[in-house]
Motif scaffolding. Sequence first.
Motif, mmCIF file in Angstrom:
data_model
loop_
_atom_site.group_PDB
_atom_site.id
_atom_site.type_symbol
_atom_site.label_atom_id
_atom_site.label_comp_id
_atom_site.label_asym_id
_atom_site.label_seq_id
_atom_site.Cartn_x
_atom_site.Cartn_y
_atom_site.Cartn_z
ATOM 1 N N ALA A 1 -18.140 -1.405 -13.067
ATOM 2 C CA ALA A 1 -17.688 -2.402 -14.037
ATOM 3 C C ALA A 1 -17.256 -3.702 -13.359
ATOM 4 O O ALA A 1 -16.842 -4.645 -14.026
ATOM 5 C CB ALA A 1 -16.537 -1.842 -14.870
ATOM 6 N N GLY A 2 -17.332 -3.750 -12.019
ATOM 7 C CA GLY A 2 -16.958 -4.952 -11.295
ATOM 8 C C GLY A 2 -15.490 -5.030 -10.931
ATOM 9 O O GLY A 2 -15.035 -6.043 -10.401
ATOM 10 N N GLU A 3 -14.750 -3.981 -11.196
ATOM 11 C CA GLU A 3 -13.330 -3.961 -10.835
ATOM 12 C C GLU A 3 -13.201 -3.569 -9.363
ATOM 13 O O GLU A 3 -14.023 -2.812 -8.851
ATOM 14 C CB GLU A 3 -12.579 -2.967 -11.714
ATOM 15 N N SER A 4 -12.163 -4.096 -8.697
ATOM 16 C CA SER A 4 -12.008 -3.789 -7.278
ATOM 17 C C SER A 4 -10.548 -3.816 -6.851
ATOM 18 O O SER A 4 -9.706 -4.442 -7.484
ATOM 19 C CB SER A 4 -12.804 -4.783 -6.430
ATOM 20 N N MET A 5 -10.315 -3.123 -5.739
ATOM 21 C CA MET A 5 -8.998 -3.080 -5.100
ATOM 22 C C MET A 5 -9.230 -3.292 -3.611
ATOM 23 O O MET A 5 -10.051 -2.610 -3.015
ATOM 24 C CB MET A 5 -8.330 -1.731 -5.334
ATOM 25 N N GLU A 6 -8.547 -4.279 -3.030
ATOM 26 C CA GLU A 6 -8.702 -4.564 -1.609
ATOM 27 C C GLU A 6 -7.410 -4.205 -0.880
ATOM 28 O O GLU A 6 -6.320 -4.647 -1.247
ATOM 29 C CB GLU A 6 -9.000 -6.041 -1.412
ATOM 30 N N PHE A 7 -7.559 -3.399 0.158
ATOM 31 C CA PHE A 7 -6.429 -2.922 0.950
ATOM 32 C C PHE A 7 -6.589 -3.381 2.386
ATOM 33 O O PHE A 7 -7.710 -3.511 2.885
ATOM 34 C CB PHE A 7 -6.394 -1.394 0.946
ATOM 35 N N THR A 8 -5.459 -3.590 3.057
ATOM 36 C CA THR A 8 -5.436 -3.842 4.491
ATOM 37 C C THR A 8 -4.543 -2.779 5.128
ATOM 38 O O THR A 8 -3.718 -2.162 4.437
ATOM 39 C CB THR A 8 -4.910 -5.253 4.826
ATOM 40 N N PRO A 9 -4.692 -2.548 6.426
ATOM 41 C CA PRO A 9 -3.867 -1.514 7.062
ATOM 42 C C PRO A 9 -2.374 -1.786 6.869
ATOM 43 O O PRO A 9 -1.922 -2.926 6.976
ATOM 44 C CB PRO A 9 -4.253 -1.600 8.534
ATOM 45 N N LEU A 10 -1.651 -0.745 6.584
ATOM 46 C CA LEU A 10 -0.205 -0.848 6.440
ATOM 47 C C LEU A 10 0.389 -0.994 7.835
ATOM 48 O O LEU A 10 0.088 -0.190 8.712
ATOM 49 C CB LEU A 10 0.327 0.409 5.752
ATOM 50 N N PRO A 11 1.171 -2.035 8.083
ATOM 51 C CA PRO A 11 1.774 -2.178 9.409
ATOM 52 C C PRO A 11 2.540 -0.908 9.784
ATOM 53 O O PRO A 11 3.332 -0.397 9.001
ATOM 54 C CB PRO A 11 2.717 -3.372 9.255
ATOM 55 N N GLY A 12 2.238 -0.405 10.945
ATOM 56 C CA GLY A 12 2.882 0.824 11.402
ATOM 57 C C GLY A 12 2.328 2.082 10.764
ATOM 58 O O GLY A 12 2.812 3.178 10.978
ATOM 59 N N GLY A 13 1.276 1.950 9.920
ATOM 60 C CA GLY A 13 0.721 3.085 9.216
ATOM 61 C C GLY A 13 -0.479 3.620 9.873
ATOM 62 O O GLY A 13 -1.030 4.606 9.725
#
Length: 131
Positions: A119-131
Amino acid sequence: MRPILIALCALALSACRADESLTAYGGAGAWQLVRLDGNPYEARATIAFGPEGTVTGQGACNGYGATQTAPYPWFELTEMLSTQMACAALAEEQQFFNALTKMTLAEVSGEVLILSNDAGESMEFTPLPGG
């Protein structure tokens, strides 16, 4: 006796599969949501992928857990449970949980994890500091 042994070995080998999880393709560890449908996401939301499809994370108010059952690059969370605490950012958290359950594809590209759907929906994540 030998044909039975050969058949058992073949059966055992067919049961051995390479790890096809998101974790095996660069998704291991903890990630923080930075964009939702192309817009900056201001509340705190995290996701972490562990062994055997385990998924844990923290929304703005509540922790959650689930199982990622689809092989990479597909994405499907099942058995999702969360705590039930209220906070000022509950609306943002609900937006996060609703979006997360709609995602069907995953892509790890360097320091970015993108979950999306047809449907064109998205979620962008970056590394969690210290994760």
